[in-house]
Structure formats: structure tokens, C-alpha cells
Design a protein around this motif. Sequence first.
Motif, PDB file in Angstrom:
ATOM      1  N   ASN A  62       1.868   7.473  -6.419  1.00  0.00           N
ATOM      2  CA  ASN A  62       0.923   8.530  -6.769  1.00  0.00           C
ATOM      3  C   ASN A  62       1.300   9.890  -6.201  1.00  0.00           C
ATOM      4  OD1 ASN A  62      -0.831   7.093  -8.383  1.00  0.00           O
ATOM      5  ND2 ASN A  62      -1.928   6.265  -6.629  1.00  0.00           N
TER       6      ASN A  62
ATOM      7  N   MET B 141       2.247   1.870  -3.370  1.00  0.00           N
ATOM      8  CA  MET B 141       1.191   2.397  -4.242  1.00  0.00           C
ATOM      9  C   MET B 141       0.967   3.893  -3.981  1.00  0.00           C
ATOM     10  SD  MET B 141      -2.668   0.960  -4.232  1.00  0.00           S
ATOM     11  CE  MET B 141      -3.145   1.648  -2.664  1.00  0.00           C
ATOM     12  N   VAL B 142       0.923   4.256  -2.695  1.00  0.00           N
ATOM     13  CA  VAL B 142       0.728   5.672  -2.358  1.00  0.00           C
ATOM     14  C   VAL B 142       1.926   6.493  -2.826  1.00  0.00           C
ATOM     15  CG1 VAL B 142       0.558   7.286  -0.433  1.00  0.00           C
ATOM     16  CG2 VAL B 142      -0.774   5.198  -0.420  1.00  0.00           C
TER      17      VAL B 142
ATOM     18  N   ILE C  95       0.841  -1.204   0.000  1.00  0.00           N
ATOM     19  CA  ILE C  95       0.000   0.000   0.000  1.00  0.00           C
ATOM     20  C   ILE C  95       0.874   1.251   0.000  1.00  0.00           C
ATOM     21  CG2 ILE C  95      -1.638   1.325   1.383  1.00  0.00           C
ATOM     22  CD1 ILE C  95      -2.868  -1.313   2.241  1.00  0.00           C
TER      23      ILE C  95
END
Lengths: 459, 109
Positions: free
Chosen positions: B95, B91-92, B88
Motif C-alpha cells: 500500500n 501488506m503495508v 503485515i
Amino acid sequence: MSAIITLSLLAVLLLYLGLFKAKKALLPVSLLGLLAAIVLYSIQWDTDAEPLYSGMVLFDHFAVAFSILSLFITGLVFLLSRDYFDSISEHVAEYYALIIFSLTGALLVVSFHNLAMLFIGIEIMSVALYILVGIRKRDFSSNEAALKYFLMGAFSTGFLLFGITLIYGATGSFDLTEIKNYLIANPHSISPLFYSGILLLIIGLSFKVGAAPFHFWTPDVYEGAPILITTFMSTVVKTAAFAGFLRLFLTCFVPLQDFWAPVLLVITVLTLFIGNISALAQQSFKRMLAYSSISHAGYMLFGILSIGAASAGAIFVYSAAYSIASVVAFAVLILVKRSRGSEHFEAFNGLAAKNPYLAFTLSVAMLSLAGIPLTAGFVGKFMMFSGVLANYHIVLLLLAVLNAAMGIYYYFRVIVAMYFRPADREEVTVNANYKAVLFIGALLTIAIGIFPSLLAGWL
Amino acid sequence: METVVTNLQGVPINHYILFCSIIFAIGVIGVLIRRNVIVIMMSVELMLNSVNLLLAAFSAYKGDASGQVFVFFVMALAAAEVAVGLAIIVMVYRNTRSVDINALSRLKW
């Protein structure tokens, strides 16, 4: 136990179906699997429940009833998934498999008989959910929700584990029966570790059920996650967490009620007021439902507060009513968001003129959440409040009724928007699955409201 | 194994409880005041490991193996949780190009 094994295998099977591009088969296979699990549970209903696997799990009436409820609600969520997951991603099988994995964890949480199983169940349930919340990889709000959920989940697991450890230190066992026997055997010389253990467990479980002051992650996570995942989280996961909470306190901690009831009382009152007052101020329907789920957690905490023979039945009916109404509300939200691209209350303006069926079922759901008579929500609230009245004083009941009145205001906002705020809009297209789910939801809500014995006799 | 248990029992149990509580408290404070996601995850691990240590100590004192078995469960599930958590975070990071949790403030009312 065979149902839990079936579901674990089902999830693996779904992953293989995804691998072999059998997309059409995913929904029927998952529904069949859920049905098989429900049948396997119903067979167990009247057999003598003994703890299985050296006292790890116990499938008594409590466990079976909550398991069937979780399976049924997951079935409704799956029916809504047609066209929904496909629009998010190519890899649809993962959604189904992860939801089933999470459901398996939820079933362990409602049937644990050993604190190790409680911990494992909560972890299986949560780890699958961390992925589901963040499954829109490029979407900022989904990312943010996943990270917040993960951090808060891991943090609360720490409290839960420390509580379990201290209770183990005091009693020398993780088994619920042994812990209860310890309390009965030493009523006057309970180790101080045990008291700290209960407090830490309350903190850990309050995080999981989203009770104030440990609720702050709930609105953000519910808003950021894809709507269908929010539906699953606010119904199945919340029900399971409450069932686990209640099972622990009902089996073990009843003798110490004088110690933990005041703590829980403060949490309950805070949860009710924070949930309801914040919900009043919301402009987004989805966020309003998130805050309303906090306030419903407050009502359900009444069931644990007035713990006794009736509290299992009260929490069961309440969570069934709340889950069914929530599924209907989120289903309509999915359709409205698809046609208008917005989750705000204004997006519902004039819905009744074009889609009377949608507007009617959503109204039934809102009435049920608000607790209006002749709906399931009223029966749930009635059972909850009568338990409180039997055990506590009037002031608490007055606070609860005041909160119920606040609830009516924000639930009626959406009904007013649908029926009395005209707006130019297209008719929302509704596919057969959504129609079926809305029909089942509205029918059950009214049926339980008129014949409460349908559910109330289960526990 | 016997010597390990006797060695563990050489320290009074209250010391273990106090020591583990302090580590746990450091973990909790770390989660609450640090802003870097990786450091927060390390603090969470600190909380879980203080639990593991306490479980092992209680287990040795009670002469009951189930506490040590529980430690294995905690380790296995903590590993699973960290695997998902790091995914996670990656993924963050892709972005937002940041692992600071102050960057995460889009969801508000």
C-alpha cells in the motif's frame, strides 16, 4: 480444560464451514460453541480445583468466572457481527475462527498456573489479533494499526520473557506455587534477579493492558482497527490481560508488595491522568473510547495496587461493567457510522429524536462508564475505591475522584449531542441482533447497578 | 549432554546474565531508534534470543530441564509471530511502497 479444547476445535470447524461456503451456519455454530464452553465451565464451578497437566493450568473460581465473562462478551460481539463482516470481505469464516483462536488464548491467560502458560496464552491471543486488526487489507489506517500493534506486541513480549527468565533464574521454576514457596522460604535473601524480573514483568504486562507510559499504541490501534475488532480488543482482551496480571501478583508477589507497589502507584496515577486528559480533547467518539479505555485500565490497576482477598472480586465486577457498557457503545457507533459515515461526536446529533431506543441504551452505557449510581459502573468503581481506601491514604482516592469527574464531562458530551443538538437525519435502521445486544447490555448494566450481589458474590 | 552442561557451567553464571542483558539492551535500543521495520523486527528477535540464551544457561546451572523446554516454546511462538509480522509488513509495503515507520503517521489526534 474441555472448554478450551472445544473452542480450539470449534475454530477449525469454522474454517471448514468457510471452505464449504456454509456462510449461514457460521454465526449459529459459533454461538452454540460458546454456549457449550460456558456450560462446560459452569459444571466445573464447585468441584475442587487442582492444577492440571503437571501444574500448567488451574481452573479455580477466579479462572472460571473470568472465562465465563470472556465467553459471554465474545458472544455479544458475535451477535453484532451479522452484516458487519460481510460488508468488509468475502471470507467471513476467518473472522470467526480468528476471534475464537484469540479467545482461546485469553482463556489460557486467565487460568494459567505456570509462567509458560501465561506466555503461550498471551501469544495465542495476540497473534490472532495482529491479523484481525489488519484484516482490511487495502485500508491504510487498518494497515498502520496492524503494524503498530504487531511491533509493540512483539516488543512487550520481549520484556515479559526477560522478566520470566530472571524469575526462573532466581527460583528455578516456572510454577506459581513454587515461586510463592521460594518467596516464603527466603524472605530475607531474595535474589536481586527476582526484583528485576518483577519490574520487567510489570513493564511487559503494562504494555498489554495499555497502561501509561506504555499506552501510546492503544489509541492508534483502536482507531485504525475495524470497530468490531476494537470492541473485542477493548473488552475481552483487556479483561483477560488484567485477570492474568492480577493472578500473577495475587498468587506470587504479595509478600514483596512493599517493593512493587510504589512502581505500580506511579503507573496508575499516570494512566489515569493521561487517559482522561487526552480523552477530553478528542473529537472522534471512537478515539475518545480508546482513551477512556486507558483511563479504565488506570481504575482497574487500583485493584492490583490494593491487592488482597477483595481485589479479584473488584476487578471482576469492574471489568464486567466496563465490557458490557463498551459493547453497547461500540454497537451504537457501528450503526451511526453506517448511516452517517462519520465517527465524530457531531454524527450523534439529534439521534434521540429519530432513534429513542438507541439513544437511551447508549446513555445507559455512558452513565455506566462514567460511574453514575444505579449503573454497573458505579458498583465497579465503588468496590475499587473502597479497596484503595482500606489500604492507602486519602490523596490517592481524591486523585481518582477528580479523574472520575473529568470522565463525566466527556461521556456526557455524547449524551448532550444526542438529546439537545437537533439535526436533520434519517432514522437509523437497527436489525434484531443489534436490538437484542443493546437490550441485554442496558438491562445487565442497570440490573448489576441495582443488585450488585448478582456479580459481586461470584468471587 | 553431560559434557554440554559441564561446558556451559565452565563460565560463571554472572557472565551469562551480563552478556544476555547487553544483547537484550541492544535489541531494545534497536527497536527504539531504528526507523526501518525489518531492522526493528531483527532487534525484536535479538531480544527474544538473548532470553533464549539466558534460559538455557539458567537451565544448565539449575540442572532443571524446564528452562530448555521453555526455549522451544519461545522459538515456536517467535516463528509464528514473525510469520504474521512479515505478512503485515508485505501488506503495508504493497500500500505505501515503503518499510519506513515514519510513513505510518495517519492515525493521530
